[in-house]
Design an enzyme around this catalytic site. Structure first.
Site, mmCIF file in Angstrom:
data_model
loop_
_atom_site.group_PDB
_atom_site.id
_atom_site.type_symbol
_atom_site.label_atom_id
_atom_site.label_comp_id
_atom_site.label_asym_id
_atom_site.label_seq_id
_atom_site.Cartn_x
_atom_site.Cartn_y
_atom_site.Cartn_z
ATOM 1 N N GLU A 33 33.168 47.048 43.745
ATOM 2 C CA GLU A 33 31.759 46.927 44.122
ATOM 3 C C GLU A 33 31.565 47.399 45.553
ATOM 4 O O GLU A 33 32.467 47.282 46.392
ATOM 5 C CB GLU A 33 31.333 45.450 44.000
ATOM 6 N N ASN A 78 26.457 42.197 42.203
ATOM 7 C CA ASN A 78 25.134 41.984 42.773
ATOM 8 C C ASN A 78 24.567 43.275 43.373
ATOM 9 O O ASN A 78 23.356 43.509 43.338
ATOM 10 C CB ASN A 78 25.200 40.897 43.848
ATOM 11 N N ASN A 178 23.301 43.008 35.913
ATOM 12 C CA ASN A 178 24.354 42.091 36.354
ATOM 13 C C ASN A 178 23.766 40.719 36.689
ATOM 14 O O ASN A 178 22.792 40.639 37.452
ATOM 15 C CB ASN A 178 25.030 42.647 37.616
ATOM 16 N N GLU A 179 24.319 39.677 36.149
ATOM 17 C CA GLU A 179 23.939 38.280 36.483
ATOM 18 C C GLU A 179 22.426 38.133 36.700
ATOM 19 O O GLU A 179 21.977 37.558 37.697
ATOM 20 C CB GLU A 179 24.723 37.792 37.715
ATOM 21 N N TYR A 245 34.455 32.474 37.590
ATOM 22 C CA TYR A 245 35.451 32.341 38.648
ATOM 23 C C TYR A 245 35.879 30.886 38.681
ATOM 24 O O TYR A 245 35.092 29.992 38.357
ATOM 25 C CB TYR A 245 34.845 32.716 40.005
ATOM 26 N N GLU A 291 33.773 39.789 34.765
ATOM 27 C CA GLU A 291 34.195 39.341 36.103
ATOM 28 C C GLU A 291 34.994 38.067 35.928
ATOM 29 O O GLU A 291 34.502 37.111 35.320
ATOM 30 C CB GLU A 291 32.997 39.077 37.034
ATOM 31 N N GLN A 336 37.843 41.359 42.321
ATOM 32 C CA GLN A 336 37.710 42.816 42.286
ATOM 33 C C GLN A 336 39.091 43.427 42.554
ATOM 34 O O GLN A 336 40.050 42.678 42.598
ATOM 35 C CB GLN A 336 36.666 43.234 43.307
HETATM 36 O O1 AHR Z 1 32.496 39.743 42.621
HETATM 37 C C1 AHR Z 1 31.623 39.207 43.558
HETATM 38 C C2 AHR Z 1 30.266 38.869 42.998
HETATM 39 O O2 AHR Z 1 30.386 37.808 42.115
HETATM 40 C C3 AHR Z 1 29.595 39.943 42.200
HETATM 41 O O3 AHR Z 1 28.888 40.829 42.974
HETATM 42 C C4 AHR Z 1 28.643 39.160 41.349
HETATM 43 O O4 AHR Z 1 28.353 39.795 40.141
HETATM 44 C C5 AHR Z 1 29.325 37.825 41.183
HETATM 45 O O5 AHR Z 1 28.427 36.826 41.486
HETATM 46 O O1 AHR Z 2 27.492 30.980 45.306
HETATM 47 C C1 AHR Z 2 26.353 31.477 44.587
HETATM 48 C C2 AHR Z 2 26.653 32.752 43.918
HETATM 49 O O2 AHR Z 2 27.822 32.634 43.121
HETATM 50 C C3 AHR Z 2 27.011 33.929 44.711
HETATM 51 O O3 AHR Z 2 26.065 34.413 45.547
HETATM 52 C C4 AHR Z 2 27.300 34.806 43.592
HETATM 53 O O4 AHR Z 2 27.805 36.026 43.982
HETATM 54 C C5 AHR Z 2 28.268 33.934 42.859
HETATM 55 O O5 AHR Z 2 28.297 34.140 41.482
#
Ligand code: AHR
Ligand code: AHR
Length: 499
Positions: A33, A78, A178-179, A245, A291, A336
């Protein structure tokens, strides 16, 4: 937390006659990214003595090449939601510099579509482009696809040729935003709005490009958002995306939270199965886990996360989960690849690997054609009764008890070879037996083991932890291989099989 009341020794039963599905190489996918030092100063560094004439850091390229990524996602994340692709093509010095609202950074646009696609060609990986559904229009998305893939005489196809790329790139993978559920997402919207917009986009894109593989924007797999999006878009898309994550300071919760991926896949899979049955959808979507990683230490826009051995074990576990669930998971993208929550870290002088690089490397190198059933019995651990509250509010203890050793297995289509990946999360060495069903090891097996670094000399950069990789071989007795898995280790076992 540990329980040894069952069988004291870990036993991994690998049933070669029970395939779980074809393994898609896209499960070993990556993501880069425009944020922090991922692209600029990572992938791409004009003027560096370490870069080639295209500006690609060759040391980074060689480390990434080893990972044999099936697919690489770009430009975000993002960032994608306010990226205007046309700013990033044509003569570099004339490209406009823009504000990026996702990370509050400036974007030079010196690395754009043609650079990304050249990078994918260097890596031998398929590109996966995330469309801008934040500030971008459908018209702009269609133009992007035509710029990449147009074979006719249209202005967009001609612009690509004028920029030096005579042949269409044939980009197949396109993400519908995305999101888009997130408050942090530029142009974030409600699930109903998303379904309405993505429906229009998907129908138009399919008219333009019959080979497009479309990915709808999911959340964690079990949210109301996922349910609405899957119900609305399942007839129109090929993959539904999931992002998770995990990560927290405490050792066991950090390692075990990777099992959240299992919950996500089961939940999203159930939502898809339901709508496929009810609406009689012939080819319902599969899952793109586009992701995933351990990420909790850094919160700024550099995301220069440092990883340790517990993160390595979490990453090894995630990949085992994807392999075991490869019927559903047709793509997964480590988020990433360089500098930003990444296995590869650069300075202007050097590119080095973090511990999480190794399970990715060994999974990608070892994996064979099909996942096969792999059942582990042995000592277990429970998740904590009071789950720690870190960055992510995941609860995972209900998924346990967890075997201290986590495993997955793949076999070649002709069943002449088997590969097993073993994550010993235990703080002690664990004796283990690999038992083949419906086959025997036909010769010595190769064993590659990754453990915590031994000795400070292993480090290339003082703040980047290293690992020790040991290669050996063992002679199994017929269908059984006995081995000792070192404490906190990841292992790949590869062998020839006769039936
Ligand atoms: O990988 C970092 C960020 O995490 C990405 O930009 C977004 O899609 C997610 O929130
Ligand atoms: O922490 C909030 C959001 O979580 C971040 O901005 C985004 O990238 C991730 O998924």
């Amino acid at each position: 937390m540990r329980r040894d009341d069952g069988p004291g020794v870990t036993r991994v039963a690998i049933d070669l006659a029970r395939p779980l599905g074809d393994l898609d190489r896209n499960v070993f996918g990556g993501f880069i990214e425009h944020v922090g030092r991922c692209i600029y100063g990572g992938v791409y560094e004009e003027g560096s003595p370490l870069s080639d004439t295209s500006g690609f850091r060759t040391d980074v390229l060689s480390l990434l090449r080893e990972l044999r990524m099936g697919v690489l996602r770009w430009p975000g994340g993002n960032f994608a939601s306010n990226y205007h692709w046309a700013d990033g093509v044509g003569p570099r010095d004339s490209r406009p510099r823009r504000t990026d609202l996702a990370w509050n950074l400036e974007e030079s646009n010196r690395f754009g579509t043609d650079e990304f696609l050249a990078y994918c060609a260097e890596l031998g990986t398929d590109p996966f482009v995330c469309l801008n559904m934040g500030t971008g229009s459908l018209e702009e998305a269609l133009a992007w696809i035509e710029y990449c893939n147009g074979a006719g005489q249209t202005a967009w196809a001609q612009q690509r040729r004028d920029n030096g790329h005579a042949e269409p790139y044939r980009v197949r993978y396109w993400a519908l935003g995305n999101e888009m559920y997130g408050k942090w997402q530029v142009g974030g919207m409600s699930a109903d709005e998303y379904v309405a917009t993505a429906t229009k986009w998907a129908r138009a894109i399919r008219r333009l490009d019959k080979d497009a593989v479309l990915v709808s924007c999911g959340n964690n797999g079990w949210s109301d958002w996922d349910q609405t999006v899957i119900n609305g878009l399942a007839p129109l898309v090929d993959l539904h995306s999931v992002h998770i994550y995990t990560g927290v300071d405490e050792y066991w919760p950090n390692v075990l939270a990777a099992h959240m991926a299992e919950r996500a896949i089961q939940a999203a899979g159930a939502l898809i199965s339901r709508v496929a049955y009810v609406k009689k959808i012939e080819a319902p979507p599969k899952i793109a886990y586009d992701e995933w990683n351990v990420w909790y230490r850094t919160r700024d826009s550099m995301m220069d996360e440092r990883y340790d051995i517990s993160d390595m074990l979490a990453v090894g576990t995630y990949l085992n989960v994807f392999v075991r669930n490869c019927g559903w998971v047709r793509m997964a993208n480590l988020a990433q690849m360089v500098n930003v929550i990444a296995p590869v870290v650069t300075t202007p002088q050097v590119a080095v690997t973090q511990p999480i690089y190794y399970p990715v490397l060994l999974h990608a190198q070892g994996a064979l054609d099909e996942a096969v059933d792999c059942h582990v019995t042995g000592p277990t651990v429970d998740g904590p009764a009071n789950e720690p509250r870190g960055r992510w509010l995941h609860r995972f203890s209900d998924l346990g008890p967890f075997t201290v050793v986590d495993a997955s297995a793949t076999a070649s289509a002709d069943r002449g070879k088997v590969a097993v990946t073993l994550v010993n999360r235990s703080e002690q060495d664990e004796p283990a037996q690999l038992v083949l069903r419906d086959g025997e090891f036909s010769g010595p097996v190769q064993i590659t083991v990754v453990t915590q670094e031994s000795g400070p000399q292993a480090r290339t950069l003082p703040d980047v932890a290293a690992v020790t990789v040991t290669e050996g071989s063992e002679k199994p007795g017929g269908p059984v291989l006995a081995l000792t898995l070192p404490a906190r280790s990841f292992a790949l076992v590869e062998g020839a099989v006769s039936r």
